[in-house]
Scaffold this motif. Structure first.
Motif, PDB file in Angstrom:
ATOM      1  N   PHE A 181       0.357   4.034  -2.778  1.00 49.07           N
ATOM      2  CA  PHE A 181       0.090   5.412  -2.370  1.00 49.07           C
ATOM      3  C   PHE A 181       1.070   6.359  -3.065  1.00 49.07           C
ATOM      4  O   PHE A 181       0.681   7.373  -3.648  1.00 49.07           O
ATOM      5  N   LEU A 191      -0.237   6.073   6.144  1.00 46.64           N
ATOM      6  CA  LEU A 191      -1.283   5.047   6.024  1.00 46.64           C
ATOM      7  C   LEU A 191      -1.629   4.442   7.383  1.00 46.64           C
ATOM      8  O   LEU A 191      -2.786   4.096   7.629  1.00 46.64           O
ATOM      9  N   LYS A 243      -6.468  -0.025   4.593  1.00 48.87           N
ATOM     10  CA  LYS A 243      -5.349  -0.522   3.774  1.00 48.87           C
ATOM     11  C   LYS A 243      -5.766  -1.691   2.886  1.00 48.87           C
ATOM     12  O   LYS A 243      -5.481  -1.699   1.699  1.00 48.87           O
ATOM     13  N   TYR A 276       5.196   7.262   3.683  1.00 45.81           N
ATOM     14  CA  TYR A 276       3.880   6.781   3.237  1.00 45.81           C
ATOM     15  C   TYR A 276       3.321   5.747   4.202  1.00 45.81           C
ATOM     16  O   TYR A 276       2.128   5.697   4.457  1.00 45.81           O
ATOM     17  N   THR A 298       0.833  -1.209   0.000  1.00 47.06           N
ATOM     18  CA  THR A 298       0.000   0.000   0.000  1.00 47.06           C
ATOM     19  C   THR A 298       0.868   1.260   0.000  1.00 47.06           C
ATOM     20  O   THR A 298       0.473   2.269  -0.573  1.00 47.06           O
TER      21      THR A 298
END
Ligand code: Q46
Ligand code: ZN
Ligand code: ZN
Length: 303
Positions: free
Chosen positions: A169, A239, A250, A235, A165
């Motif tokens: 992202f 997240l 997520k 990131y 993720t």
């Protein structure tokens, strides 16, 4: 906090599923998630010869253990990159070798210095570019070559949901369409590029950490001495904050992306692959990046 399944004391709350699990059921949960992911994305089956890339870190050892417990035909490959600071690779190699020996799991060790005459420390000393870019390229090249030349059907890496993720992202923020079109848990075989899969892509870092702790996996917790300041950490932190406030974000972000990806992102500028005149492996700009680096390292050593 009690386990949802057996009411014993729970050790983890799996926030994305809204359940708490005990030590026995979190192990079962991880095994089941990987089994389902392998099936859902048709990664491989019981007849496939699987090569797992291991580094001594938590996720790759968890992956190796999970796939063995699920009964797959797995061999691990450890690449000794020759990073001497803090005895990093000596420690990593020792951990991986003990792990294999204790459990009777097959392991292959590839020594970069022995095979090609240079180490990542040599590259760090002589090259001005970011070391991780060169090191990543070397690892990908060797893993693929090893898998291809030794008849493996698939190469598995320990990327987890947090890794996946974070990359997603970052690619979305930069609208990197080509990367988005190619991102996913399976990269199909293409000529001498073997099939690549990420069976831990639906497990979070916390879940793999608890699995490692409960099953007694001794892993290398030190970061690589050259890893400082990796941008993906930013990131990951962002997240984690979102996930904390909205559990399940997520996994939804990743799964929904995979559902719409082919419709939304087309890799129109996919670079054409040609054969490297020096090693015969596919590349976009011949000779391939590995052969160019190898040439520079050998020439500079001789002169
Ligand atoms: S081993 Fe190599 Fe990593 Fe170390 S030099 Fe960078 S890429 S950080 S995963
Ligand atoms: Zn339980
Ligand atoms: Zn080459």
């Amino acid at each position: 906090m009690r386990c949802k399944l057996c009411k014993k004391e729970a050790v983890i709350r799996v926030r994305s599923f809204g359940i708490a699990l005990c030590h026995e059921h979190i192990v079962e949960f991880c095994l089941k998630r990987v089994k389902e992911v392998v099936r859902k994305y048709r990664m491989f089956d019981k007849d496939s010869k699987v090569l797992v890339a291991v580094s001594g870190g938590k996720d790759s050892l968890v992956l190796w253990d999970v796939l063995k417990r699920l009964g797959y035909n797995v061999t691990a490959l450890f690449i000794d990159l020759g990073i001497m600071e803090n005895n990093h690779f000596q420690k990593a190699r020792g951990i991986v070798e003990s792990f294999a020996e204790e459990r009777g799991y097959p392991l292959e060790v590839f020594d970069l210095q022995k095979e090609y005459g240079f180490s990542i420390d040599d590259v760090k000393q002589r090259e001005t570019r970011t070391i991780c870019a060169a090191c990543g390229m070397v690892k990908r090249y060797i893993m693929n070559k090893y898998a291809y030349e030794n008849g493996f059907d698939v190469l598995a890496t320990g990327h987890n949901l947090n890794d996946e993720t974070a990359v997603l992202f970052s690619n979305l923020l930069g609208w990197r369409i080509g990367y988005l079109a190619r991102q996913g848990p399976v990269l199909p075989k293409e000529g001498k590029f073997v099939r690549k899969v990420k069976p831990l892509c639906e497990l979070t870092e916390r879940e793999t950490a608890v699995y490692a702790f409960i099953t007694g996996i001794n892993f290398l917790s030190d970061e690589c001495p050259y890893s400082k300041g990796a941008t993906t950490l930013v990131y990951k932190r962002a997240l984690n904050t979102i996930e904390y406030n909205s559990p399940g974000t997520k996994i939804r972000f990743y799964r929904e992306f995979l559902k719409v990806k082919d419709k939304l992102f087309v890799d129109e500028e996919k670079p054409k692959l040609v054969e490297c005149p020096s090693c015969g492996y596919p590349t976009t700009y011949p000779p391939c990046a590995f052969c160019r680096l190898r040439e520079r390292m050998t020439v500079e050593k001789v002169s």
